[in-house]
Write a protein that holds these residues in place. Structure first.
Motif, PDB file in Angstrom:
ATOM      1  N   TYR A  32       0.921  -1.596   0.114  1.00  0.00           N
ATOM      2  CA  TYR A  32       0.349   0.284   0.185  1.00  0.00           C
ATOM      3  C   TYR A  32       1.029   1.236  -0.246  1.00  0.00           C
ATOM      4  N   GLY A  33       0.581   1.688  -0.378  1.00  0.00           N
ATOM      5  CA  GLY A  33       0.444   3.809  -0.285  1.00  0.00           C
ATOM      6  C   GLY A  33       0.743   4.370   0.740  1.00  0.00           C
ATOM      7  N   MET A  34       1.861   5.084   1.267  1.00  0.00           N
ATOM      8  CA  MET A  34       1.560   5.386   2.294  1.00  0.00           C
ATOM      9  C   MET A  34       1.638   7.401   2.016  1.00  0.00           C
ATOM     10  N   GLY A  35       1.208   7.810   3.150  1.00  0.00           N
ATOM     11  CA  GLY A  35       0.968   9.431   3.443  1.00  0.00           C
ATOM     12  C   GLY A  35       0.574   9.769   5.231  1.00  0.00           C
ATOM     13  N   TRP A  36       0.687  11.498   4.459  1.00  0.00           N
ATOM     14  CA  TRP A  36       0.578  12.697   5.557  1.00  0.00           C
ATOM     15  C   TRP A  36      -0.055  12.902   5.116  1.00  0.00           C
ATOM     16  N   PHE A  37      -0.812  13.599   6.464  1.00  0.00           N
ATOM     17  CA  PHE A  37      -2.124  14.658   6.300  1.00  0.00           C
ATOM     18  C   PHE A  37      -2.163  15.837   7.107  1.00  0.00           C
ATOM     19  N   ARG A  38      -2.699  16.897   7.627  1.00  0.00           N
ATOM     20  CA  ARG A  38      -2.556  17.671   8.793  1.00  0.00           C
ATOM     21  C   ARG A  38      -3.314  18.187   9.157  1.00  0.00           C
ATOM     22  N   GLN A  39      -3.881  18.414  10.190  1.00  0.00           N
ATOM     23  CA  GLN A  39      -4.937  19.829  10.222  1.00  0.00           C
ATOM     24  C   GLN A  39      -5.183  20.859  11.826  1.00  0.00           C
ATOM     25  N   ALA A  40      -4.904  22.082  11.564  1.00  0.00           N
ATOM     26  CA  ALA A  40      -4.540  23.465  12.372  1.00  0.00           C
ATOM     27  C   ALA A  40      -5.243  23.359  12.355  1.00  0.00           C
ATOM     28  N   PRO A  41      -5.668  24.137  13.878  1.00  0.00           N
ATOM     29  CA  PRO A  41      -6.963  24.155  14.254  1.00  0.00           C
ATOM     30  C   PRO A  41      -7.979  25.543  13.535  1.00  0.00           C
ATOM     31  N   GLY A  42      -9.322  25.215  13.417  1.00  0.00           N
ATOM     32  CA  GLY A  42     -10.024  25.993  12.760  1.00  0.00           C
ATOM     33  C   GLY A  42      -9.374  25.911  11.452  1.00  0.00           C
ATOM     34  N   LYS A  43      -9.098  25.066  10.722  1.00  0.00           N
ATOM     35  CA  LYS A  43      -8.486  24.760   8.834  1.00  0.00           C
ATOM     36  C   LYS A  43      -9.065  22.841   9.187  1.00  0.00           C
ATOM     37  N   GLU A  44      -9.892  23.045   7.619  1.00  0.00           N
ATOM     38  CA  GLU A  44     -10.191  21.857   6.886  1.00  0.00           C
ATOM     39  C   GLU A  44      -8.611  21.072   6.291  1.00  0.00           C
ATOM     40  N   ARG A  45      -8.980  19.574   6.393  1.00  0.00           N
ATOM     41  CA  ARG A  45      -7.560  18.518   6.728  1.00  0.00           C
ATOM     42  C   ARG A  45      -6.979  18.941   5.066  1.00  0.00           C
ATOM     43  N   GLU A  46      -5.207  18.523   5.548  1.00  0.00           N
ATOM     44  CA  GLU A  46      -4.894  19.397   3.976  1.00  0.00           C
ATOM     45  C   GLU A  46      -4.024  18.046   3.796  1.00  0.00           C
ATOM     46  N   PHE A  47      -3.785  17.977   2.826  1.00  0.00           N
ATOM     47  CA  PHE A  47      -2.517  16.427   2.120  1.00  0.00           C
ATOM     48  C   PHE A  47      -1.734  17.092   2.675  1.00  0.00           C
ATOM     49  N   TYR A  94      -0.199  16.271  12.487  1.00  0.00           N
ATOM     50  CA  TYR A  94       0.376  15.906  11.473  1.00  0.00           C
ATOM     51  C   TYR A  94       0.078  14.311  11.189  1.00  0.00           C
ATOM     52  N   TYR A  95      -0.559  14.128  10.815  1.00  0.00           N
ATOM     53  CA  TYR A  95      -1.359  12.692  10.524  1.00  0.00           C
ATOM     54  C   TYR A  95      -0.422  11.413   9.593  1.00  0.00           C
ATOM     55  N   CYS A  96      -0.414  10.605   9.735  1.00  0.00           N
ATOM     56  CA  CYS A  96      -0.170   9.377   8.941  1.00  0.00           C
ATOM     57  C   CYS A  96      -0.662   8.673   8.491  1.00  0.00           C
ATOM     58  N   TYR A  97      -1.216   8.057   7.076  1.00  0.00           N
ATOM     59  CA  TYR A  97      -2.357   7.386   6.940  1.00  0.00           C
ATOM     60  C   TYR A  97      -1.588   5.771   5.842  1.00  0.00           C
ATOM     61  N   LYS A  98      -2.489   5.046   5.919  1.00  0.00           N
ATOM     62  CA  LYS A  98      -2.301   4.046   4.680  1.00  0.00           C
ATOM     63  C   LYS A  98      -3.444   4.208   3.694  1.00  0.00           C
ATOM     64  N   ALA A  99      -2.922   4.376   2.777  1.00  0.00           N
ATOM     65  CA  ALA A  99      -3.636   4.819   1.117  1.00  0.00           C
ATOM     66  C   ALA A  99      -4.681   2.945   0.992  1.00  0.00           C
ATOM     67  N   ARG A 100      -5.416   3.537   0.198  1.00  0.00           N
ATOM     68  CA  ARG A 100      -6.486   2.614  -0.475  1.00  0.00           C
ATOM     69  C   ARG A 100      -5.618   1.777  -1.878  1.00  0.00           C
ATOM     70  N   GLY A 101      -4.867   2.729  -2.266  1.00  0.00           N
ATOM     71  CA  GLY A 101      -4.011   1.549  -2.816  1.00  0.00           C
ATOM     72  C   GLY A 101      -2.232   1.468  -2.829  1.00  0.00           C
ATOM     73  N   SER A 102      -1.962   1.238  -4.200  1.00  0.00           N
ATOM     74  CA  SER A 102       0.142   0.950  -3.949  1.00  0.00           C
ATOM     75  C   SER A 102       0.606   2.091  -4.275  1.00  0.00           C
ATOM     76  N   GLY A 103      -0.516   2.715  -4.910  1.00  0.00           N
ATOM     77  CA  GLY A 103       0.641   4.532  -5.400  1.00  0.00           C
ATOM     78  C   GLY A 103       0.310   5.407  -4.927  1.00  0.00           C
ATOM     79  N   THR A 104       0.683   6.687  -4.916  1.00  0.00           N
ATOM     80  CA  THR A 104       0.950   8.526  -4.297  1.00  0.00           C
ATOM     81  C   THR A 104      -0.742   8.426  -4.482  1.00  0.00           C
ATOM     82  N   VAL A 105      -2.076   7.299  -3.514  1.00  0.00           N
ATOM     83  CA  VAL A 105      -3.109   8.245  -3.384  1.00  0.00           C
ATOM     84  C   VAL A 105      -3.303   8.465  -2.725  1.00  0.00           C
ATOM     85  N   HIS A 106      -5.149   9.854  -2.613  1.00  0.00           N
ATOM     86  CA  HIS A 106      -5.136  10.886  -1.586  1.00  0.00           C
ATOM     87  C   HIS A 106      -6.293   9.718  -0.625  1.00  0.00           C
ATOM     88  N   GLU A 107      -6.312   9.129  -1.125  1.00  0.00           N
ATOM     89  CA  GLU A 107      -7.617   8.485  -0.713  1.00  0.00           C
ATOM     90  C   GLU A 107      -7.185   8.020   0.746  1.00  0.00           C
TER      91      GLU A 107
END
Length: 121
Positions: A32-47, A94-107
């Motif tokens: 699986y692909g992996m990634g990071w997203f972040r979220q600041a107070p009062g702001k939307e989640r950001e890839f 900052y959050y680490c995530y496991k992607a739904r696919g093997s590539g650079t997936v944002h889901e």
């Protein structure tokens, strides 16, 4: 069940660096692909960044290109985010995530509990 545990956050001055780590349980990230997203107070989640299963393909948000580097060590079930030239605008959880696919997936279907990064001006 996939468990992701982030570490490495903290308080740093603008222009400084931090290295975040994300350790996955067992063989959870194999294939699986992996990634990071972040979220600041009062702001939307950001890839922030993503990396393919092989590590050969990466993707970055425009706001961090040239400053952040994502990498992975599949033997250690670990994903890293090297953050250089940090700016106050990078302050977020900052959050680490496991992607739904093997590539650079944002889901994604699993993510960790997050690690706080605070950049002072």
């Amino acid at each position: 069940q996939v468990q992701l545990v982030e570490s490495g956050g903290g308080l740093v001055q603008a222009g400084g660096s931090l290295r975040l780590s994300c350790v996955a349980s067992g063989r959870a990230i194999i294939g699986y692909g992996m990634g990071w997203f972040r979220q600041a107070p009062g702001k939307e989640r950001e890839f922030v960044a993503a990396i393919s299963w092989s590590g050969g393909i990466t993707d970055y948000a425009d706001s961090v290109k040239g400053r952040f580097t994502i990498s992975r060590d599949n033997a250690k079930n670990t994903v890293y985010l090297q953050m250089n030239s940090l700016e106050p605008e990078d302050t977020a959880v900052y959050y680490c995530y496991k992607a739904r696919g093997s590539g650079t997936v944002h889901e994604y279907d699993y993510w960790g509990q997050g690690t706080q990064v605070t950049v002072s001006s």
